[in-house]
Design a protein around this motif. Sequence first.
Motif, PDB file in Angstrom:
ATOM      1  N   GLN A 107       4.593  22.356  -5.561  1.00  0.00           N
ATOM      2  CA  GLN A 107       6.104  21.408  -6.039  1.00  0.00           C
ATOM      3  C   GLN A 107       5.707  20.306  -4.304  1.00  0.00           C
ATOM      4  N   MET A 108       5.980  21.309  -3.664  1.00  0.00           N
ATOM      5  CA  MET A 108       5.245  20.078  -2.528  1.00  0.00           C
ATOM      6  C   MET A 108       4.328  18.701  -2.900  1.00  0.00           C
ATOM      7  N   GLN A 109       3.395  18.847  -3.111  1.00  0.00           N
ATOM      8  CA  GLN A 109       2.570  18.063  -3.860  1.00  0.00           C
ATOM      9  C   GLN A 109       3.327  16.686  -4.875  1.00  0.00           C
ATOM     10  N   ARG A 110       3.461  17.581  -5.679  1.00  0.00           N
ATOM     11  CA  ARG A 110       3.705  16.480  -6.986  1.00  0.00           C
ATOM     12  C   ARG A 110       5.258  15.479  -6.176  1.00  0.00           C
ATOM     13  N   VAL A 111       6.081  16.879  -5.196  1.00  0.00           N
ATOM     14  CA  VAL A 111       7.038  15.180  -4.530  1.00  0.00           C
ATOM     15  C   VAL A 111       6.136  14.565  -3.901  1.00  0.00           C
ATOM     16  N   ALA A 112       5.342  14.205  -3.672  1.00  0.00           N
ATOM     17  CA  ALA A 112       4.482  13.493  -2.202  1.00  0.00           C
ATOM     18  C   ALA A 112       4.336  12.902  -3.608  1.00  0.00           C
ATOM     19  N   CYS A 113       3.000  12.843  -4.925  1.00  0.00           N
ATOM     20  CA  CYS A 113       2.816  12.287  -5.706  1.00  0.00           C
ATOM     21  C   CYS A 113       4.497  11.327  -5.915  1.00  0.00           C
ATOM     22  N   ALA A 114       5.158  12.048  -6.196  1.00  0.00           N
ATOM     23  CA  ALA A 114       6.923  11.158  -6.824  1.00  0.00           C
ATOM     24  C   ALA A 114       6.509   9.566  -5.536  1.00  0.00           C
ATOM     25  N   ARG A 115       6.710  10.526  -4.515  1.00  0.00           N
ATOM     26  CA  ARG A 115       7.282   9.693  -3.482  1.00  0.00           C
ATOM     27  C   ARG A 115       6.070   8.187  -3.199  1.00  0.00           C
ATOM     28  N   GLY A 116       5.192   8.613  -3.004  1.00  0.00           N
ATOM     29  CA  GLY A 116       3.550   7.135  -3.528  1.00  0.00           C
ATOM     30  C   GLY A 116       4.047   6.129  -4.607  1.00  0.00           C
ATOM     31  N   PHE A 117       4.201   7.073  -5.585  1.00  0.00           N
ATOM     32  CA  PHE A 117       4.536   6.600  -7.229  1.00  0.00           C
ATOM     33  C   PHE A 117       6.095   5.365  -6.995  1.00  0.00           C
ATOM     34  N   VAL A 118       6.931   5.910  -6.149  1.00  0.00           N
ATOM     35  CA  VAL A 118       8.296   5.282  -6.551  1.00  0.00           C
ATOM     36  C   VAL A 118       7.585   3.852  -6.963  1.00  0.00           C
ATOM     37  N   VAL A 119       7.413   3.353  -5.495  1.00  0.00           N
ATOM     38  CA  VAL A 119       7.151   2.201  -4.907  1.00  0.00           C
ATOM     39  C   VAL A 119       6.375   1.260  -5.693  1.00  0.00           C
ATOM     40  N   VAL A 174       0.823  -1.803  -0.222  1.00  0.00           N
ATOM     41  CA  VAL A 174      -0.577  -0.014   0.411  1.00  0.00           C
ATOM     42  C   VAL A 174       0.805   1.283   0.046  1.00  0.00           C
ATOM     43  N   ALA A 175       0.156   1.868  -0.565  1.00  0.00           N
ATOM     44  CA  ALA A 175       1.114   3.726  -0.706  1.00  0.00           C
ATOM     45  C   ALA A 175      -0.149   4.501  -0.563  1.00  0.00           C
ATOM     46  N   PHE A 176       0.881   5.535   0.165  1.00  0.00           N
ATOM     47  CA  PHE A 176      -0.331   7.261   0.135  1.00  0.00           C
ATOM     48  C   PHE A 176      -0.212   7.743  -0.853  1.00  0.00           C
ATOM     49  N   VAL A 177      -0.899   9.217  -1.479  1.00  0.00           N
ATOM     50  CA  VAL A 177      -0.847   9.860  -1.548  1.00  0.00           C
ATOM     51  C   VAL A 177      -0.940  11.077  -0.951  1.00  0.00           C
ATOM     52  N   LEU A 178      -0.903  11.828   0.352  1.00  0.00           N
ATOM     53  CA  LEU A 178      -1.741  11.998   2.194  1.00  0.00           C
ATOM     54  C   LEU A 178      -1.576  13.734   0.917  1.00  0.00           C
ATOM     55  N   GLN A 179      -2.883  13.853   1.639  1.00  0.00           N
ATOM     56  CA  GLN A 179      -3.312  15.787   1.421  1.00  0.00           C
ATOM     57  C   GLN A 179      -2.285  16.502   2.216  1.00  0.00           C
ATOM     58  N   VAL A 180      -1.780  16.073   3.193  1.00  0.00           N
ATOM     59  CA  VAL A 180      -0.853  17.648   3.766  1.00  0.00           C
ATOM     60  C   VAL A 180       0.109  17.063   3.759  1.00  0.00           C
ATOM     61  N   TYR A 181       0.376  16.542   2.288  1.00  0.00           N
ATOM     62  CA  TYR A 181       2.028  15.921   2.110  1.00  0.00           C
ATOM     63  C   TYR A 181       2.701  14.778   2.575  1.00  0.00           C
ATOM     64  N   GLY A 182       2.552  15.108   3.938  1.00  0.00           N
ATOM     65  CA  GLY A 182       3.572  14.339   4.901  1.00  0.00           C
ATOM     66  C   GLY A 182       5.081  13.488   4.407  1.00  0.00           C
ATOM     67  N   LEU A 183       5.382  15.337   3.782  1.00  0.00           N
ATOM     68  CA  LEU A 183       7.174  15.386   3.601  1.00  0.00           C
ATOM     69  C   LEU A 183       8.028  15.479   4.783  1.00  0.00           C
ATOM     70  N   VAL A 184       9.174  15.327   4.847  1.00  0.00           N
ATOM     71  CA  VAL A 184      10.167  15.721   6.030  1.00  0.00           C
ATOM     72  C   VAL A 184      10.780  17.115   5.176  1.00  0.00           C
ATOM     73  N   PRO A 185      10.798  18.127   6.423  1.00  0.00           N
ATOM     74  CA  PRO A 185      10.844  19.405   6.218  1.00  0.00           C
ATOM     75  C   PRO A 185      12.108  19.365   5.490  1.00  0.00           C
ATOM     76  N   ILE A 186      13.883  18.829   6.798  1.00  0.00           N
ATOM     77  CA  ILE A 186      14.602  19.221   6.302  1.00  0.00           C
ATOM     78  C   ILE A 186      15.435  18.210   5.152  1.00  0.00           C
ATOM     79  N   LEU A 187      14.295  17.558   4.613  1.00  0.00           N
ATOM     80  CA  LEU A 187      15.033  16.635   3.470  1.00  0.00           C
ATOM     81  C   LEU A 187      15.209  17.275   2.416  1.00  0.00           C
ATOM     82  N   SER A 188      15.486  16.573   1.135  1.00  0.00           N
ATOM     83  CA  SER A 188      15.484  16.839  -0.392  1.00  0.00           C
ATOM     84  C   SER A 188      14.498  16.447  -0.939  1.00  0.00           C
TER      85      SER A 188
END
Length: 226
Positions: free
Chosen positions: A152-164, A91-105
Motif C-alpha cells: 500500500q505504501m508503494q502505491r501511495v508513493a506511485c500516486a505522489r510521483g504521478f500526481v504532478v 522531475v518526479a520520483f517514485v523512490l525505492q524507499v517510498y520517502g513518505l511522511v509517516p505521521i501524514l495520511s
Amino acid sequence: MSHRADTGPEPAAGRAALRLEAITYVAGRTLLDDVSVTFPAGRLTALSGPSGSGKTTLMSIAGGLLQATSGTAELDGQDMWTGSGDPRPEVAFVLQVYGLVPILSARENVSIALRARGVAPADADESAEAALARFGIADLGERQVEELSGGQMQRVACARGFVVGAGVLLADEPTSELDEGNRAVVLAELREEAARGAVVVVATHDPAVVDACDLHIALDEGRVVR
C-alpha cells in the motif's frame, strides 16, 4: 571509450530526451564508469541490473539528486544538476524507499507534492484523491502511512510521483512489493505517463516489468552491458 546503450529511434519532434553523457560517479569506489544513455520522451524505458550495479545512482544523477563526478545529464539543453540536490520542477520520483511522511495520511502525502508546486490546498487534495484512485487505494486516503502495508505504501508513493504530471518520471523498483494484479495496474499507469509525452524510466529487477517496457538498458558493475 564510452559505454552507450542502444535506445532505439530518437524521440518524436518537440519532445525532449533526457541525455546522460560519459557519466562517472565515484564515492569511495567507482559506482558508474563512463556511462552514456538516452531516455527518450514518449517511451517506457526499463533500467535493470543486479544489486550494486548502479541503477539507483544513475537515476539519482538523471533526476538531479546527485552530481556526477564527471559527465553531463541534460534535458532540452538544461543541466539536471541545479547545485542544491533538489530536482527540477519538471522531475518526479517514485523512490525505492517510498520517502513518505509517516505521521501524514496517504492523501496528505500525495497532496504535498502539489502544494509544494503552488497548487491550492483544496485543489491539491482533490487531485490527490484522484491519484490514489488510479492505483486502487482511494479508500485509504485518511489512513496514516505508518498504518499501511508495504504494498500500500508503494502505491501511495506511485500516486505522489504521478500526481504532478511531470515531464520526467523516474521510478525506482515501483512494483517490488506488489502482486501480479497491482503490478499490472502500475505498469499501465507508467505507460499512460509515457503516452502523454513524458520521459519515463523504471529501475527494476523484475523480468516481467522489463518485458512490458519499450526499451531496455542493463547495467552491471557501473557499466552498460545491454
